[in-house]
Design an enzyme around this catalytic site. Structure first.
Site, mmCIF file in Angstrom:
data_model
loop_
_atom_site.group_PDB
_atom_site.id
_atom_site.type_symbol
_atom_site.label_atom_id
_atom_site.label_comp_id
_atom_site.label_asym_id
_atom_site.label_seq_id
_atom_site.Cartn_x
_atom_site.Cartn_y
_atom_site.Cartn_z
ATOM 1 N N HIS A 106 -16.946 -30.378 -16.601
ATOM 2 C CA HIS A 106 -15.958 -29.793 -15.692
ATOM 3 C C HIS A 106 -15.784 -28.304 -15.983
ATOM 4 O O HIS A 106 -15.739 -27.477 -15.071
ATOM 5 C CB HIS A 106 -14.613 -30.491 -15.853
ATOM 6 C CG HIS A 106 -14.629 -31.929 -15.447
ATOM 7 N ND1 HIS A 106 -13.539 -32.752 -15.606
ATOM 8 C CD2 HIS A 106 -15.592 -32.701 -14.891
ATOM 9 C CE1 HIS A 106 -13.824 -33.964 -15.164
ATOM 10 N NE2 HIS A 106 -15.075 -33.958 -14.725
ATOM 11 N N SER A 111 -19.407 -33.834 -9.713
ATOM 12 C CA SER A 111 -18.215 -33.099 -10.144
ATOM 13 C C SER A 111 -18.513 -31.713 -10.690
ATOM 14 O O SER A 111 -17.737 -30.782 -10.485
ATOM 15 C CB SER A 111 -17.455 -33.901 -11.205
ATOM 16 O OG SER A 111 -16.880 -35.041 -10.648
#
Length: 293
Positions: free
Chosen positions: A264, A207
């Protein structure tokens, strides 16, 4: 700029990290169930404890490793992509994306073989306690344990990565992907130290690198249409990306659920930087090649 590409990645689910319990194994190697680029609390075996001092020491090591890795990647990759068999990717940048997907799939397959758990736990899990290994900052970005986890992440890599790789070239894409992976791992390690919160979670998955690719894609193609499943997101890629940043910022502040919002955000910032840098080079190239009548 030419017409913007129409993509339909599953935007939200492809970038989540979920924290879950682990089960004790006979070999005492942590097994992760259900997470997407997961950080998971209470993963440690008995006798482990969180230590701010050890986390601070890990962060210093991680920061130095990230600096050396990113500098090395930035300067070495162009030569490797020119003078080694990797040059094949210059002719077909999408092939590089498919190769990254293949590497992730191979590591996923290794997780299904218990004899590899010990090695994978050392190099494929980003530990945040005394077991921290600097090489896991990159290894964890190629590591997945569940089919839905790797499936969603690789769908996102295919959806955004092929477009970005074709636009910026294989060398630039690989630099962005690898540095995004390492720097998002650094952000994951830095958050609990800087915010003064406890963290015993280990991380794995693509991610962080994917948010770097998404960030650069959104910067370079701000009006590209993005679909959330089958529903178009109003405003295009840039608005969707800003919404994801807002979600991750709120997650860091309010500590919603058990996602690793810091990683993130780290990947997102890397993506914005590379998107800006590539755009500046494109503008400079146009100025230098402007026809004078």
């Amino acid at each position: 700029m030419a017409s913007k590409p129409l993509l339909s990645p599953t935007f939200n689910n492809a970038f989540k990290r979920i924290t879950v319990q682990s089960s004790s194994l006979v070999t005492k190697i942590p097994k992760i169930n259900l997470r997407n680029y997961a950080t998971f609390n209470q993963l440690r075996m008995s006798g482990s404890s969180w230590s701010r001092g050890s986390n601070s020491a890990n962060l210093k090591t991680a920061a130095l490793f990230s600096l050396v890795f990113c500098v090395g990647t930035t300067f070495a990759t162009p030569y490797l992509m020119k003078y080694t068999p990797l040059a094949i990717f210059n002719k077909n940048p999408s092939l590089l994306v498919y190769s990254l997907i293949g590497i992730n799939a191979a590591v996923f397959a290794l997780w299904k073989a218990p004899q590899y758990w010990r090695v994978l736990s050392r190099y494929g899990l980003l530990e945040k306690d005394a077991r921290f290994n600097k090489w896991s900052m990159i290894g964890s970005a190629f590591s997945h344990q569940d089919f839905w986890h790797i499936g969603m992440n690789m769908l996102a890599l295919y959806s955004f990565g092929t477009t970005v790789a074709s636009y910026v070239g294989a060398s630039n894409f690989l630099i962005m992907y690898l540095n995004g992976a390492v720097l998002s791992s650094l952000a994951s390690l830095a958050y609990p130290v800087l915010a003064g919160v406890s963290s015993m979670g280990a991380s794995l998955g693509a991610s962080g690198a994917l948010f770097a690719i998404l960030g650069s894609f959104s910067y370079l193609f701000p009006y590209a249409k993005i679909l959330l499943f089958v529903f178009p997101i109003p405003g295009g890629a840039w608005i969707a990306f800003l919404a994801s940043i807002g979600w991750n910022v709120c997650g860091c502040v309010f500590r919603w659920g058990s996602f690793d919002y810091a990683a993130h955000l780290g990947g997102s910032l890397v993506g914005i930087f590379y998107g800006w840098l590539i755009d500046q080079r494109r503008k400079e190239f146009k100025r230098n090649n402007r026809t004078v009548w």
